[in-house]
Enzyme design. Structure first.
Site, PDB file in Angstrom:
ATOM      1  N   GLU A  85      -4.670   1.992   2.989  1.00 42.89           N
ATOM      2  CA  GLU A  85      -4.710   0.850   3.902  1.00 42.89           C
ATOM      3  C   GLU A  85      -4.833   1.319   5.339  1.00 42.89           C
ATOM      4  O   GLU A  85      -5.511   0.717   6.148  1.00 42.89           O
ATOM      5  CB  GLU A  85      -3.431  -0.001   3.748  1.00 42.89           C
ATOM      6  CG  GLU A  85      -3.453  -1.322   4.535  1.00 42.89           C
ATOM      7  CD  GLU A  85      -2.843  -1.222   5.936  1.00 42.89           C
ATOM      8  OE1 GLU A  85      -2.938  -2.212   6.670  1.00 42.89           O
ATOM      9  OE2 GLU A  85      -2.290  -0.169   6.299  1.00 42.89           O
TER      10      GLU A  85
ATOM     11  N   HIS B  60       0.845  -1.207   0.000  1.00 41.47           N
ATOM     12  CA  HIS B  60       0.000   0.000   0.000  1.00 41.47           C
ATOM     13  C   HIS B  60       0.870   1.244   0.000  1.00 41.47           C
ATOM     14  O   HIS B  60       1.860   1.332   0.723  1.00 41.47           O
ATOM     15  CB  HIS B  60      -1.010   0.003   1.149  1.00 41.47           C
ATOM     16  CG  HIS B  60      -0.416   0.077   2.522  1.00 41.47           C
ATOM     17  ND1 HIS B  60      -0.051   1.266   3.105  1.00 41.47           N
ATOM     18  CD2 HIS B  60      -0.122  -0.890   3.421  1.00 41.47           C
ATOM     19  CE1 HIS B  60       0.427   1.022   4.324  1.00 41.47           C
ATOM     20  NE2 HIS B  60       0.414  -0.271   4.543  1.00 41.47           N
TER      21      HIS B  60
ATOM     22  N   ASP C  19       3.522  -6.297   3.528  1.00 49.09           N
ATOM     23  CA  ASP C  19       3.135  -5.165   4.398  1.00 49.09           C
ATOM     24  C   ASP C  19       3.512  -5.416   5.857  1.00 49.09           C
ATOM     25  O   ASP C  19       2.751  -5.104   6.765  1.00 49.09           O
ATOM     26  CB  ASP C  19       1.624  -4.882   4.244  1.00 49.09           C
ATOM     27  CG  ASP C  19       1.194  -3.662   5.040  1.00 49.09           C
ATOM     28  OD1 ASP C  19       2.046  -2.807   5.331  1.00 49.09           O
ATOM     29  OD2 ASP C  19      -0.006  -3.563   5.389  1.00 49.09           O
TER      30      ASP C  19
ATOM     31  N   HIS D  49       4.512   3.181  12.350  1.00 46.90           N
ATOM     32  CA  HIS D  49       3.614   4.326  12.585  1.00 46.90           C
ATOM     33  C   HIS D  49       4.265   5.459  13.370  1.00 46.90           C
ATOM     34  O   HIS D  49       3.572   6.190  14.076  1.00 46.90           O
ATOM     35  CB  HIS D  49       2.343   3.871  13.317  1.00 46.90           C
ATOM     36  CG  HIS D  49       1.467   2.970  12.507  1.00 46.90           C
ATOM     37  ND1 HIS D  49       0.238   2.547  12.946  1.00 46.90           N
ATOM     38  CD2 HIS D  49       1.626   2.415  11.278  1.00 46.90           C
ATOM     39  CE1 HIS D  49      -0.309   1.754  12.040  1.00 46.90           C
ATOM     40  NE2 HIS D  49       0.516   1.656  11.017  1.00 46.90           N
TER      41      HIS D  49
END
Lengths: 467, 467
Positions: free
Chosen positions: A336, A290, A364, A434
């Protein structure tokens, strides 16, 4: 006696056929030789040329690529051009509307009116999708809560307060994704659960294996029937600090300010390219990642790297002039991270298409050194892939096991025979996941390129051997 | 017919027994349950407590630990104290004399009398054991040579010149140790070979997978019958530069200055501790690493990490109160890098001891995520270890295969049944090997601790199951 012997003979015959059956599944010596030779070429080209690694450097220079952002559109355009430049077939953009949330420029959590800690600022970042606070922020006592069970027990004490979910990632799991799954609910559902009990805000300890102070963000949900409250992640060290501070001074107050904002859905695109198959061009093997990323760091591992690996599968086949029976399709999904709109949109297309989707691979989980593939498919399909292991093992693939495929390919459901997730080593992924740590410098060229070779080999085997 | 049937029955009986034999080698369900449970405890304790990782931080704070240096003695003393503090049995220092070479404070390679590049200084470091230059250095033309074959062909052009071995590490190998083996001869034998043809100095391109400018050093040899010439490693980027510069300006001259020095052999020690076995205390399973390191960086991966893993094997068994039948012996060898005197000295001890050395494990390939063990032993011994894989797999050990054990345990020869090397993932090792990159910050806590758990499990299985 003769009867017994006959009985035994029947058993022998059955044994014989079952052995024969096992051997029938094996790759013939000739095929094995062919694939092994091609594996050496693919691995060597991937490790020596580092083409994908250099492309990832370019992609990362664009910056973070959150859905709906200007950067995400730049990245889509960059990707389309790269696919065209590489000479792939039928490069196209599949339109899809995506959520559009922006962090804004105010994110502040400061301890106030404290005996010991007044003015101490915590390193925080709004969770994706959070509402803003009023311009002067919200000021409230902080209550430390470890679990949703404790939240219920403390229900009467939570009202009007900021809930601080403090429990760290459990480090015991060898597979860090298990630790993550256990912890992630507080991030994604924490605002709903805390708000049910009257909380006015949520601070979640970052879900990370690295004990630094970077906030690790990610998606969070609201319920239409429960008041929405602002929600942030705090750095691991500042979470330790806050925990100690509350112990020393119960009733500690924080002023929390956010000016993040949700805009109307924005136009965006999946980026898609093919290498046409020579014998069965209407049968498709997907390789994918993604393109969107969170807005801290630049999504080098999550999932710029996965996209570029998918890209280089086609590029390796093309530059080594390896023809495939089936069509190999590279997809960079959009969104995503906070909606999966790209994956859902492509799944709709697949359902209505006359093409046959054989299998879909997604990378991923970071672009670390290869370990295996996890397959969402019938056991008989997974069984059929086992004889490929000697070839894949050349690129350090140790197993093909039942497991999750990937978020973006999940919605293909029964339209593919197998949804396959690339499984790299997982020890370092949640150090950067993240967060601002997810930058190009954290990607190791050989680890990434070896993974690319592994995915290329599996793609080739799927195309040539079928399922 | 009956005869045929009888023949077939014989085959069945043989098949039966061979199947029975295979099953006999398997761990019983009861044992498997026991080991699996203990594996979970060991892995969890190792990953959660990160004790070895924190000890490695302390060790690295001492600095580099080249044999004969003051730091190496500090590290020996530190290690002895840590073993005593941990409550291990019979902690002792085994005396051994080691080489003592010092880099000095002058290392300079400057391009002179050049049309384009005068004054350009190359990033170099003396190879371990190199002689110094005269105080004003040596000044000579540089000739680029790729291989020993080319050296012979160019024999007439080499006289009076500095030979620049420029060929890079071959990146094609998945196992980087294969790339290293191919390249290392130019570093270790380059001075001898070049001097044979009349060269006055050697510059070797650093053997590395990282394209930065850190010189990667390592040991080199001289021959008593061939003139000794100074020998240095150059950073990868400056090697590229030098290569281009010579193309542009053949006959380019360099002034090379070194003031490194070899001193008389120095007193040093192996550091040794036991956890006494409960049933067979005179039978020994060794876990080991080498405490000395090169003098750039601080030998975090090579091999401080390996030593600390060996230490923590004993510590984990002790802190989890796991008793072993056989004695587990931790050895920190001295002088692996430039002499192997520690390994040779311990092997002498082992040969003359009444103790039985069952097996020796060494961790000396970096403390990265686990992949397997390579075993220097008879095939039948390696076969016997295969049923342990389901237990070891919990710590990500995928294979136990024939291969090299380790430099320090090599000299134990037939005094042990198996010499076993811990095999971590090899993609990143040569980024830092023998260079200033080999620092604590390059060690990942989870990777190291998972490796420690894997080695602990193998140690336990060796002790309890025998070979």
């Amino acid at each position: 006696l003769i009867n017994r012997i006959s009985g035994i003979l029947v058993v022998i015959v059955i044994l014989f056929f079952s052995i024969f059956d096992i051997q029938a599944q094996k790759l013939s010596d000739e095929k094995l030789k062919y694939y092994n030779q091609i594996a050496d070429e693919i691995i060597s080209s991937s490790l020596n040329e580092r083409k994908g690694y250099e492309l990832l450097r370019e992609l990362c220079e664009i910056g973070p690529r959150l859905s709906g952002s200007e950067n995400s559109l730049k990245a889509i355009s960059w990707a389309e051009n790269k696919m065209k430049d590489a000479g792939f077939d039928s490069v196209w953009l599949q339109p899809v509307m995506v959520p559009h949330w922006e962090r804004g420029d105010v994110e502040k959590a400061v301890i106030i009116e404290s005996k010991y800690f007044t003015g101490k600022e915590l390193n925080i970042a709004a969770l994706g999708g959070s509402i803003a606070t009023p311009p002067n922020g919200i000021t409230a006592e902080v209550i430390e809560i470890r679990s949703f069970e404790e939240l219920k027990e403390q229900s009467e004490n939570v009202k009007g307060k900021i809930v601080f979910f403090s429990q760290p990632f459990d480090q015991s799991f060898v597979n860090t994704f298990s630790g993550y799954s256990n912890a992630v609910k507080k991030r994604s559902e924490g605002a709903i659960e805390a708000s049910k009990h009257g909380a006015v805000g949520v601070i979640v300890r970052s879900i990370t294996t690295k004990f630094d102070n970077q906030p690790h963000v990610g998606g969070m949900r609201y319920s239409d029937t429960i008041p929405k409250i602002p929600s942030v992640a705090a750095g691991y060290l500042d979470s330790d600090f806050l925990s100690e501070a509350i112990k020393k001074e119960p009733g500690l107050k924080i002023n929390l300010k956010l000016n993040c904002q949700t805009f109307p859905d924005a136009q965006s695109y999946n980026v898609i390219a093919d290498l046409k198959g020579t014998e069965k061009p209407d049968e498709i093997v997907i390789v994918s990642g993604h393109l969107d990323s969170w807005d801290l760091g630049c999504g080098a591992h999550d999932d710029g790297g996965g996209c570029i690996q998918a890209f280089e599968v086609l590029d390796l086949l093309k530059r080594l002039d390896i023809k495939t029976k089936r069509t190999i399709r590279c997809i960079f999904y959009i969104n995503e991270e906070n909606g999966v709109r790209g994956g859902i949109e492509y799944a709709k297309y697949a359902e209505n298409s006359s093409e046959i989707h054989l299998a879909a691979i997604e990378s991923d989980r970071g672009v670390f050194t290869p370990r295996g593939f996890t397959v969402d498919a019938d056991s008989s399909i997974i069984e059929k892939m086992q004889p490929w292991l000697p070839v894949l093992n050349k690129a350090q693939i140790n197993h093909i096991i039942k497991g999750y495929g990937g978020v973006d390919i999940y919605y293909l459901r029964d339209n593919v025979k197998a949804k396959i997730g690339y499984e790299p080593d997982a020890q370092r992924y949640f150090d950067l996941h993240h967060s601002a740590n997810d930058v190009f410098e954290e990607v190791h060229p050989r680890e990434m390129q070896l993974g690319t070779a592994a995915i290329t080999l599996l793609t080739l085997l799927l195309s040539e051997e079928g399922l």
